[in-house]
Design a protein around this motif. Sequence first.
Motif, PDB file in Angstrom:
ATOM      1  N   ILE A  16      25.953  14.474  29.106  1.00  0.00           N
ATOM      2  CA  ILE A  16      26.370  13.647  27.978  1.00  0.00           C
ATOM      3  C   ILE A  16      27.474  12.672  28.389  1.00  0.00           C
ATOM      4  CG2 ILE A  16      27.200  13.685  25.609  1.00  0.00           C
ATOM      5  CD1 ILE A  16      24.491  15.024  26.008  1.00  0.00           C
ATOM      6  N   THR A  17      27.239  11.386  28.076  1.00  0.00           N
ATOM      7  CA  THR A  17      28.267  10.371  28.285  1.00  0.00           C
ATOM      8  C   THR A  17      29.185  10.313  27.070  1.00  0.00           C
ATOM      9  OG1 THR A  17      26.848   8.648  27.361  1.00  0.00           O
ATOM     10  CG2 THR A  17      26.705   9.021  29.728  1.00  0.00           C
ATOM     11  N   GLY A  18      30.276   9.566  27.202  1.00  0.00           N
ATOM     12  CA  GLY A  18      31.223   9.452  26.095  1.00  0.00           C
ATOM     13  C   GLY A  18      32.281  10.539  26.159  1.00  0.00           C
ATOM     14  N   GLU A  19      33.183  10.502  25.163  1.00  0.00           N
ATOM     15  CA  GLU A  19      34.309  11.432  25.129  1.00  0.00           C
ATOM     16  C   GLU A  19      34.168  12.394  23.956  1.00  0.00           C
ATOM     17  OE1 GLU A  19      36.418  11.336  27.534  1.00  0.00           O
ATOM     18  OE2 GLU A  19      35.796   9.424  28.417  1.00  0.00           O
ATOM     19  N   ALA A  20      34.724  13.573  24.118  1.00  0.00           N
ATOM     20  CA  ALA A  20      34.622  14.596  23.074  1.00  0.00           C
ATOM     21  C   ALA A  20      35.516  14.286  21.875  1.00  0.00           C
ATOM     22  CB  ALA A  20      34.972  15.962  23.653  1.00  0.00           C
ATOM     23  N   ASP A  21      36.570  13.485  22.065  1.00  0.00           N
ATOM     24  CA  ASP A  21      37.531  13.232  20.984  1.00  0.00           C
ATOM     25  C   ASP A  21      37.328  11.867  20.331  1.00  0.00           C
ATOM     26  OD1 ASP A  21      38.257  11.727  23.147  1.00  0.00           O
ATOM     27  OD2 ASP A  21      40.400  12.247  23.068  1.00  0.00           O
ATOM     28  N   GLU A  22      36.131  11.321  20.371  1.00  0.00           N
ATOM     29  CA  GLU A  22      35.871  10.020  19.767  1.00  0.00           C
ATOM     30  C   GLU A  22      35.959  10.098  18.238  1.00  0.00           C
ATOM     31  OE1 GLU A  22      32.623   8.469  23.113  1.00  0.00           O
ATOM     32  OE2 GLU A  22      31.948   9.285  21.195  1.00  0.00           O
ATOM     33  N   PHE A  23      36.336   8.975  17.615  1.00  0.00           N
ATOM     34  CA  PHE A  23      36.275   8.855  16.158  1.00  0.00           C
ATOM     35  C   PHE A  23      35.818   7.447  15.815  1.00  0.00           C
ATOM     36  CE2 PHE A  23      40.575   7.727  17.390  1.00  0.00           C
ATOM     37  CZ  PHE A  23      40.845   6.587  16.661  1.00  0.00           C
ATOM     38  N   ASP A  24      35.221   7.312  14.636  1.00  0.00           N
ATOM     39  CA  ASP A  24      34.580   6.049  14.304  1.00  0.00           C
ATOM     40  C   ASP A  24      34.460   5.907  12.795  1.00  0.00           C
ATOM     41  OD1 ASP A  24      33.083   3.640  15.147  1.00  0.00           O
ATOM     42  OD2 ASP A  24      31.406   4.638  14.164  1.00  0.00           O
ATOM     43  N   ARG A  25      34.518   4.662  12.339  1.00  0.00           N
ATOM     44  CA  ARG A  25      34.280   4.333  10.928  1.00  0.00           C
ATOM     45  C   ARG A  25      32.967   3.573  10.835  1.00  0.00           C
ATOM     46  NH1 ARG A  25      39.031   1.662   7.630  1.00  0.00           N
ATOM     47  NH2 ARG A  25      39.456   3.890   7.284  1.00  0.00           N
ATOM     48  N   ARG A  26      32.199   3.877   9.813  1.00  0.00           N
ATOM     49  CA  ARG A  26      30.923   3.195   9.626  1.00  0.00           C
ATOM     50  C   ARG A  26      30.671   2.960   8.150  1.00  0.00           C
ATOM     51  NH1 ARG A  26      26.210   7.803  10.521  1.00  0.00           N
ATOM     52  NH2 ARG A  26      27.146   9.434   9.234  1.00  0.00           N
ATOM     53  N   ILE A  27      29.855   1.930   7.870  1.00  0.00           N
ATOM     54  CA  ILE A  27      29.430   1.649   6.503  1.00  0.00           C
ATOM     55  C   ILE A  27      27.912   1.789   6.450  1.00  0.00           C
ATOM     56  CG2 ILE A  27      29.354  -0.848   6.944  1.00  0.00           C
ATOM     57  CD1 ILE A  27      30.088  -1.241   3.983  1.00  0.00           C
ATOM     58  N   ILE A  28      27.439   2.451   5.422  1.00  0.00           N
ATOM     59  CA  ILE A  28      26.013   2.762   5.295  1.00  0.00           C
ATOM     60  C   ILE A  28      25.511   2.236   3.957  1.00  0.00           C
ATOM     61  CG2 ILE A  28      24.283   4.598   5.267  1.00  0.00           C
ATOM     62  CD1 ILE A  28      26.404   6.348   6.701  1.00  0.00           C
ATOM     63  N   TYR A  41      26.301   1.703  -1.498  1.00  0.00           N
ATOM     64  CA  TYR A  41      26.770   1.887  -0.117  1.00  0.00           C
ATOM     65  C   TYR A  41      27.881   2.931  -0.086  1.00  0.00           C
ATOM     66  CZ  TYR A  41      30.897  -0.850  -1.417  1.00  0.00           C
ATOM     67  OH  TYR A  41      32.055  -1.285  -2.014  1.00  0.00           O
ATOM     68  N   ARG A  42      28.246   3.346   1.111  1.00  0.00           N
ATOM     69  CA  ARG A  42      29.378   4.258   1.305  1.00  0.00           C
ATOM     70  C   ARG A  42      30.003   4.002   2.666  1.00  0.00           C
ATOM     71  NH1 ARG A  42      26.776   8.725   4.161  1.00  0.00           N
ATOM     72  NH2 ARG A  42      24.517   8.419   3.981  1.00  0.00           N
ATOM     73  N   VAL A  43      31.272   4.319   2.750  1.00  0.00           N
ATOM     74  CA  VAL A  43      32.039   4.189   3.996  1.00  0.00           C
ATOM     75  C   VAL A  43      32.425   5.589   4.457  1.00  0.00           C
ATOM     76  CG1 VAL A  43      34.089   3.217   5.083  1.00  0.00           C
ATOM     77  CG2 VAL A  43      32.901   1.935   3.283  1.00  0.00           C
ATOM     78  N   GLU A  44      32.205   5.880   5.727  1.00  0.00           N
ATOM     79  CA  GLU A  44      32.516   7.197   6.271  1.00  0.00           C
ATOM     80  C   GLU A  44      33.400   7.060   7.498  1.00  0.00           C
ATOM     81  OE1 GLU A  44      28.960   9.335   7.108  1.00  0.00           O
ATOM     82  OE2 GLU A  44      28.514   9.749   4.994  1.00  0.00           O
ATOM     83  N   ASP A  45      34.384   7.970   7.611  1.00  0.00           N
ATOM     84  CA  ASP A  45      35.205   8.115   8.811  1.00  0.00           C
ATOM     85  C   ASP A  45      34.784   9.410   9.489  1.00  0.00           C
ATOM     86  OD1 ASP A  45      36.505   5.793   8.245  1.00  0.00           O
ATOM     87  OD2 ASP A  45      38.321   6.730   7.455  1.00  0.00           O
ATOM     88  N   ASN A  46      34.235   9.317  10.697  1.00  0.00           N
ATOM     89  CA  ASN A  46      33.734  10.482  11.416  1.00  0.00           C
ATOM     90  C   ASN A  46      34.513  10.690  12.701  1.00  0.00           C
ATOM     91  OD1 ASN A  46      31.650  10.869   9.525  1.00  0.00           O
ATOM     92  ND2 ASN A  46      30.380   9.343  10.558  1.00  0.00           N
ATOM     93  N   GLY A  47      34.550  11.931  13.142  1.00  0.00           N
ATOM     94  CA  GLY A  47      35.203  12.250  14.399  1.00  0.00           C
ATOM     95  C   GLY A  47      36.396  13.157  14.207  1.00  0.00           C
ATOM     96  N   GLU A  48      37.072  13.411  15.298  1.00  0.00           N
ATOM     97  CA  GLU A  48      38.161  14.380  15.313  1.00  0.00           C
ATOM     98  C   GLU A  48      39.312  13.946  14.411  1.00  0.00           C
ATOM     99  OE1 GLU A  48      41.115  16.337  18.657  1.00  0.00           O
ATOM    100  OE2 GLU A  48      39.126  15.639  19.229  1.00  0.00           O
ATOM    101  N   GLY A  49      39.691  14.816  13.492  1.00  0.00           N
ATOM    102  CA  GLY A  49      40.857  14.594  12.638  1.00  0.00           C
ATOM    103  C   GLY A  49      40.645  13.623  11.508  1.00  0.00           C
ATOM    104  N   ARG A  50      39.407  13.236  11.202  1.00  0.00           N
ATOM    105  CA  ARG A  50      39.153  12.259  10.148  1.00  0.00           C
ATOM    106  C   ARG A  50      38.785  12.974   8.850  1.00  0.00           C
ATOM    107  NH1 ARG A  50      41.859   8.058  11.734  1.00  0.00           N
ATOM    108  NH2 ARG A  50      42.080   8.559  13.944  1.00  0.00           N
ATOM    109  N   GLN A  51      39.417  12.561   7.755  1.00  0.00           N
ATOM    110  CA  GLN A  51      39.184  13.155   6.453  1.00  0.00           C
ATOM    111  C   GLN A  51      38.798  12.061   5.457  1.00  0.00           C
ATOM    112  OE1 GLN A  51      39.180  16.405   5.843  1.00  0.00           O
ATOM    113  NE2 GLN A  51      39.835  16.927   7.935  1.00  0.00           N
TER     114      GLN A  51
END
Length: 697
Positions: free
Chosen positions: A175-187, A205-215
């Motif tokens: 697996i590439t990438g980092e384990a502690d990544e976080f990201d915001r997305r709109i769906i 629509y909705r906005v989501e914050d995903n990843g470590e420590g995101r609430q």
Amino acid sequence: MEYSIGFQPLIPWPAIVAAAIVALILAAATLYVGTRGAWLRIAALSLLAFSLTGPSLVREEREALKTIVALVTDDSESQSVADRRQQTAAAKAILTERLGDMAEFELRQVDVGPAYEGGDTDVSTALVTALQGALEDVPPARIGGAIMLTDGQVHDADEGAAALLGGDYPIHALITGEADEFDRRIIIDQAPRFGIVGEDQEIIYRVEDNGEGRQPGAEVIVSVTIDGELVAEEFAITGETSSFFFEIPNAGRVIVEMFVEPLDGELTDVNNRAFAQLDGIRENLRVLLVSGEPHAGERTWRNLLTSDASVDLVHFTILRPPQKQDGTPIEELSLIAFPTRELFVEKIEEFDLIIFDRYQRRGVLPGLYFTYMADYVRNGGAMLLATGPEFAGLRSIAATSLDEILPTLPNGEISNEPYRATVTETGQRHPVTRQLDGANTANEEPEWGRWFRRIDAGPVEGDTLLSDGSDAPVLALRRVGEGRVGLFLSDHPWLWAREFDGGGPHVQLLRRVSHWLMQEPELDEEALTAQVDGSRLTVTRQTMGDEPGEVSFIRPDGTSDTMSVTREDPGRWTATIERPALGLWQFANGQLRALAHAGPVNAREFTDILSSEAIVKPLVQSRDGAVKRLSSGAAIDVPRIVPVRAGTRTSGNGWIGLERTDETRLVGLAQLPLFAGFLGLALVLAMLSAVWYREGR
């Protein structure tokens, strides 16, 4: 080298079996009665029967076959974020070198880009399908395993993936990438595919914050653009569903873009944008057709307009002017009074197009109403005049307030010489008359019928699209304020509808003129459009001028460039981009702008872009493989490759195993007959002599 016994019987096998049964019965009988030398007799008979089978010693020369190993590399769009491509390239080089140094393995490499599914409605990373295709010609016994280089966003690693692959070889995922990544997305959860122009539409629509420590629960700003123009800024709460209401501004394709403010340090902002692509549909177009008098061409206009299901036609033919009095009582008249005030004062703005067909002033419409009509055009309305001899007379409609908006004015003369309407040089560039069926080419007359009347007129203010073959205008168009006006200086287009003298493209011409007047975007003289067709993006520049110059563009990743356009037809220039990157492309030429979205809108490839081990883990574990991250801080940690026997452990701390198979290929064969020639004869005679000798004692 392998040895075995082969048989080439001297007589058919049934005969050998029958002889063996007889010999067995005789041997049993001799043993039963206790005959001397019975065992020697049995041995002699057995040797004789065995010789009949033609036994030979077979020596096989075999070559060991290499074990097939697949290296599947994820080259999809989600691998372009952060430094995943660099990680993938470094790991691929290391694995290729290591496997190349192992003589027992043969490496098959598969690079997998985005795969389109369901008629380009979605795009995904299909590594399992690619692996199955790469190994479909390999016997299962020769497959030693597979290694996937991916960010974990694999969209065909579902429950049926293991069954699709078949076999029982191990599969490992790096697996590439980092384990502690976080990201915001709109769906965008729900958006209309089409809508009526001017009516409210809703996007959920909705906005989501995903990843470590995101609430969830953060307040964010969502910017909304329609065809590149900012129309609203909305407040939204992450993790909650929101709605945006808007009106479709025009007919045709409309692109709504929603952009949410990025997080500091997030993985990428590529999925901070979501798009809805829909088609704007005009509610039935309302057309007012006013015929000044019955004539041969009147039905041509009516048939054209009523044949279009999207047109609501209101048609009046003036048969009885107000000043006509013949003593007939009003209650006995079957004619409908012309509702002039209702049409031209109260409801004039409700019409998309007003057509005057051979109309002349006969006291039906007050002069003030023509002023209202001129203002209607300046404010965005459309008017078309199809004229005949009355246009050159004293009661001409040109002698009203409409003279301020008409493309040209009559000079009082009428020409009745036959001619063929000819597309002018300007008309060859104009979308209304460019490439009309049967139109003239250079120095050639058009392939359509003649007309016999033309109203002489003065200089044209606007564009002359058709002439009589010289400089006299036949069809002229003009923009006035926000509206448009068209003028036919002949009442003979109906001759084409009757196929006189070969006819002509009357439906094509009249429909194009009408739609240009109603401001259909595809018929604009100056336009920049972009269209995606399969794996090609085509940019088209329509212009009435000379070469339009280079077109600048912005790619989906934010980088910009310019490109040249090539002349395809008079007034039309194009350029193409092969295999455009997925996402929204923006183009500009002067003041013109165009948008095009390549690939499916809001594809799965960008919906969730975080590096993940969870998606591929069920598949890998079902194949006794391992899921390992390549990134270890700034370094790339590629596990060692260990050849293992089938059925043994295939992974451990810092290593992954690939099964080593024992498959071989036959390259040579040698046979040595055991009872051929004197050797076989000597053995049989020796055994028979032993029997004779034993009985002689």
